[in-house]
Structure formats: structure tokens, C-alpha cells
Write a protein that holds these residues in place. Structure first.
Motif, PDB file in Angstrom:
ATOM      1  N   TRP A 122      -3.198   0.241   4.795  1.00  0.00           N
ATOM      2  CA  TRP A 122      -3.347   1.674   4.554  1.00  0.00           C
ATOM      3  C   TRP A 122      -2.822   2.490   5.728  1.00  0.00           C
ATOM      4  O   TRP A 122      -2.287   3.579   5.543  1.00  0.00           O
ATOM      5  CB  TRP A 122      -4.804   2.035   4.281  1.00  0.00           C
ATOM      6  CG  TRP A 122      -5.276   1.597   2.933  1.00  0.00           C
ATOM      7  CD1 TRP A 122      -6.301   0.738   2.663  1.00  0.00           C
ATOM      8  CD2 TRP A 122      -4.747   1.990   1.653  1.00  0.00           C
ATOM      9  NE1 TRP A 122      -6.419   0.570   1.297  1.00  0.00           N
ATOM     10  CE2 TRP A 122      -5.493   1.325   0.667  1.00  0.00           C
ATOM     11  CE3 TRP A 122      -3.709   2.823   1.267  1.00  0.00           C
ATOM     12  CZ2 TRP A 122      -5.232   1.483  -0.691  1.00  0.00           C
ATOM     13  CZ3 TRP A 122      -3.453   2.986  -0.094  1.00  0.00           C
ATOM     14  CH2 TRP A 122      -4.207   2.321  -1.053  1.00  0.00           C
ATOM     15  N   THR A 123      -2.955   1.992   6.949  1.00  0.00           N
ATOM     16  CA  THR A 123      -2.464   2.739   8.106  1.00  0.00           C
ATOM     17  C   THR A 123      -0.950   2.631   8.264  1.00  0.00           C
ATOM     18  O   THR A 123      -0.355   3.422   8.980  1.00  0.00           O
ATOM     19  CB  THR A 123      -3.148   2.264   9.406  1.00  0.00           C
ATOM     20  OG1 THR A 123      -2.935   0.863   9.561  1.00  0.00           O
ATOM     21  CG2 THR A 123      -4.634   2.550   9.371  1.00  0.00           C
ATOM     22  N   TYR A 125      -1.137  -1.075  -4.337  1.00  0.00           N
ATOM     23  CA  TYR A 125      -2.327  -0.240  -4.328  1.00  0.00           C
ATOM     24  C   TYR A 125      -1.902   1.164  -3.964  1.00  0.00           C
ATOM     25  O   TYR A 125      -1.171   1.370  -2.983  1.00  0.00           O
ATOM     26  CB  TYR A 125      -3.358  -0.747  -3.302  1.00  0.00           C
ATOM     27  CG  TYR A 125      -3.904  -2.114  -3.657  1.00  0.00           C
ATOM     28  CD1 TYR A 125      -4.951  -2.236  -4.557  1.00  0.00           C
ATOM     29  CD2 TYR A 125      -3.367  -3.262  -3.088  1.00  0.00           C
ATOM     30  CE1 TYR A 125      -5.454  -3.496  -4.880  1.00  0.00           C
ATOM     31  CE2 TYR A 125      -3.864  -4.510  -3.411  1.00  0.00           C
ATOM     32  CZ  TYR A 125      -4.908  -4.615  -4.309  1.00  0.00           C
ATOM     33  OH  TYR A 125      -5.399  -5.851  -4.621  1.00  0.00           O
ATOM     34  N   ILE A 126      -2.353   2.161  -4.735  1.00  0.00           N
ATOM     35  CA  ILE A 126      -1.926   3.549  -4.532  1.00  0.00           C
ATOM     36  C   ILE A 126      -3.133   4.418  -4.233  1.00  0.00           C
ATOM     37  O   ILE A 126      -4.079   4.470  -5.013  1.00  0.00           O
ATOM     38  CB  ILE A 126      -1.193   4.065  -5.777  1.00  0.00           C
ATOM     39  CG1 ILE A 126       0.003   3.170  -6.097  1.00  0.00           C
ATOM     40  CG2 ILE A 126      -0.770   5.515  -5.578  1.00  0.00           C
ATOM     41  CD1 ILE A 126       0.647   3.432  -7.416  1.00  0.00           C
ATOM     42  N   LYS A 127      -3.095   5.088  -3.090  1.00  0.00           N
ATOM     43  CA  LYS A 127      -4.155   6.023  -2.710  1.00  0.00           C
ATOM     44  C   LYS A 127      -3.794   7.387  -3.295  1.00  0.00           C
ATOM     45  O   LYS A 127      -2.653   7.840  -3.148  1.00  0.00           O
ATOM     46  CB  LYS A 127      -4.264   6.127  -1.198  1.00  0.00           C
ATOM     47  CG  LYS A 127      -5.413   7.004  -0.733  1.00  0.00           C
ATOM     48  CD  LYS A 127      -5.444   7.132   0.776  1.00  0.00           C
ATOM     49  CE  LYS A 127      -6.077   5.909   1.405  1.00  0.00           C
ATOM     50  NZ  LYS A 127      -6.302   6.059   2.844  1.00  0.00           N
ATOM     51  N   ASN A 151      -0.244  10.883   1.272  1.00  0.00           N
ATOM     52  CA  ASN A 151      -0.625  11.862   2.285  1.00  0.00           C
ATOM     53  C   ASN A 151       0.136  11.661   3.596  1.00  0.00           C
ATOM     54  O   ASN A 151       0.064  12.499   4.486  1.00  0.00           O
ATOM     55  CB  ASN A 151      -2.130  11.788   2.566  1.00  0.00           C
ATOM     56  CG  ASN A 151      -2.938  12.158   1.342  1.00  0.00           C
ATOM     57  OD1 ASN A 151      -2.742  13.212   0.757  1.00  0.00           O
ATOM     58  ND2 ASN A 151      -3.816  11.267   0.925  1.00  0.00           N
ATOM     59  N   LEU A 152       0.868  10.567   3.722  1.00  0.00           N
ATOM     60  CA  LEU A 152       1.609  10.300   4.950  1.00  0.00           C
ATOM     61  C   LEU A 152       2.928  11.067   4.940  1.00  0.00           C
ATOM     62  O   LEU A 152       3.604  11.146   3.917  1.00  0.00           O
ATOM     63  CB  LEU A 152       1.889   8.799   5.087  1.00  0.00           C
ATOM     64  CG  LEU A 152       0.667   7.891   5.149  1.00  0.00           C
ATOM     65  CD1 LEU A 152       1.101   6.439   5.192  1.00  0.00           C
ATOM     66  CD2 LEU A 152      -0.170   8.226   6.367  1.00  0.00           C
ATOM     67  N   PHE A 195       0.821  -1.201   0.000  1.00  0.00           N
ATOM     68  CA  PHE A 195       0.000   0.000   0.000  1.00  0.00           C
ATOM     69  C   PHE A 195       0.860   1.258   0.000  1.00  0.00           C
ATOM     70  O   PHE A 195       1.879   1.321   0.686  1.00  0.00           O
ATOM     71  CB  PHE A 195      -0.921   0.001   1.224  1.00  0.00           C
ATOM     72  CG  PHE A 195      -1.864  -1.166   1.231  1.00  0.00           C
ATOM     73  CD1 PHE A 195      -3.116  -1.064   0.648  1.00  0.00           C
ATOM     74  CD2 PHE A 195      -1.494  -2.375   1.797  1.00  0.00           C
ATOM     75  CE1 PHE A 195      -3.985  -2.150   0.638  1.00  0.00           C
ATOM     76  CE2 PHE A 195      -2.356  -3.458   1.795  1.00  0.00           C
ATOM     77  CZ  PHE A 195      -3.599  -3.340   1.215  1.00  0.00           C
ATOM     78  N   ASP A 246       0.406   5.568   0.331  1.00  0.00           N
ATOM     79  CA  ASP A 246      -0.446   6.723   0.639  1.00  0.00           C
ATOM     80  C   ASP A 246       0.439   7.956   0.675  1.00  0.00           C
ATOM     81  O   ASP A 246       1.199   8.170   1.618  1.00  0.00           O
ATOM     82  CB  ASP A 246      -1.144   6.522   1.985  1.00  0.00           C
ATOM     83  CG  ASP A 246      -2.128   7.635   2.318  1.00  0.00           C
ATOM     84  OD1 ASP A 246      -2.137   8.665   1.596  1.00  0.00           O
ATOM     85  OD2 ASP A 246      -2.874   7.487   3.292  1.00  0.00           O
ATOM     86  N   ALA A 272       1.161   2.401   5.403  1.00  0.00           N
ATOM     87  CA  ALA A 272       1.530   2.446   3.993  1.00  0.00           C
ATOM     88  C   ALA A 272       2.861   3.156   3.759  1.00  0.00           C
ATOM     89  O   ALA A 272       3.311   3.960   4.579  1.00  0.00           O
ATOM     90  CB  ALA A 272       0.436   3.174   3.207  1.00  0.00           C
ATOM     91  N   LYS A 277      -3.106  11.253  -3.759  1.00  0.00           N
ATOM     92  CA  LYS A 277      -2.687  12.274  -2.819  1.00  0.00           C
ATOM     93  C   LYS A 277      -3.712  13.399  -2.799  1.00  0.00           C
ATOM     94  O   LYS A 277      -4.177  13.845  -3.838  1.00  0.00           O
ATOM     95  CB  LYS A 277      -1.320  12.821  -3.188  1.00  0.00           C
ATOM     96  CG  LYS A 277      -0.796  13.801  -2.180  1.00  0.00           C
ATOM     97  CD  LYS A 277       0.657  14.112  -2.380  1.00  0.00           C
ATOM     98  CE  LYS A 277       1.113  15.036  -1.272  1.00  0.00           C
ATOM     99  NZ  LYS A 277       2.530  15.212  -1.237  1.00  0.00           N
ATOM    100  N   THR A 278      -4.067  13.858  -1.612  1.00  0.00           N
ATOM    101  CA  THR A 278      -5.008  14.955  -1.471  1.00  0.00           C
ATOM    102  C   THR A 278      -4.251  16.268  -1.665  1.00  0.00           C
ATOM    103  O   THR A 278      -3.256  16.502  -0.989  1.00  0.00           O
ATOM    104  CB  THR A 278      -5.653  14.941  -0.065  1.00  0.00           C
ATOM    105  OG1 THR A 278      -6.242  13.662   0.141  1.00  0.00           O
ATOM    106  CG2 THR A 278      -6.681  16.018   0.072  1.00  0.00           C
TER     107      THR A 278
END
Length: 79
Positions: free
Chosen positions: A51-52, A72-74, A41-42, A37, A39, A54, A76-77
Motif C-alpha cells: 500500500w505504501t 487490490y484497489i483502495k 490517492n497517490l 496494490f 491507491d 502502490a 479514492k478519497t
């Protein structure tokens, strides 16, 4: 094995319905490698196991991946 919520993948055009990898045609549950994973945003990356926990960058996930792994790629906000 983690619950379905940890494997949630947003689906475009489904009006808020949640889809899971095993629900999508052509995307069976990853049984041949591990799920990694990412993320963006981290601020600090983890081990990529959830995800927690990642990775913070795609490159870190690529460096850790071996043949058969799925990344898996979340998104970025912005901000």
C-alpha cells in the motif's frame, strides 16, 4: 511475508472489524501469483508491491499483472 496489517481489506457491514483476505471465504491467501496494490490517492505511482508503494492507477496495475496475480484497489478519497 508482510504482516497481516499490510493485507487488511475493509469489510462492509462489520462495524469496524478488520478482515484479512485469508479470513474471507473464497479469498485464500494469494499463493499462485503476486499481490498488486493500487491507491488512487497517490500523486506518483510506485512499484505496486504494498500500500505504501502502490500504483496510482488501475491501468498501471493491469499492465504489470500476469496470469495468477491479484490486484487490490483502495478507493479514492474525494476532494
Amino acid at each position: 511475508m508482510a504482516g497481516r496489517a499490510s493485507r487488511w481489506v475493509p469489510a462492509v457491514g462489520t462495524w469496524g472489524n478488520k478482515w484479512y483476505p485469508e479470513d474471507m471465504a473464497g479469498f485464500p491467501v494469494n499463493t499462485w501469483g503476486r499481490s498488486i496494490f493500487v491507491d488512487g490517492n497517490l500523486s506518483a505511482g510506485g512499484a505496486g508491491n504494498s500500500w505504501t508503494d502502490a500504483y496510482a492507477t488501475i491501468q498501471a496495475a493491469i499492465d504489470a499483472a500476469v496470469s495468477g496475480d491479484v490486484i487490490y484497489i483502495k478507493p479514492k478519497t474525494p476532494g
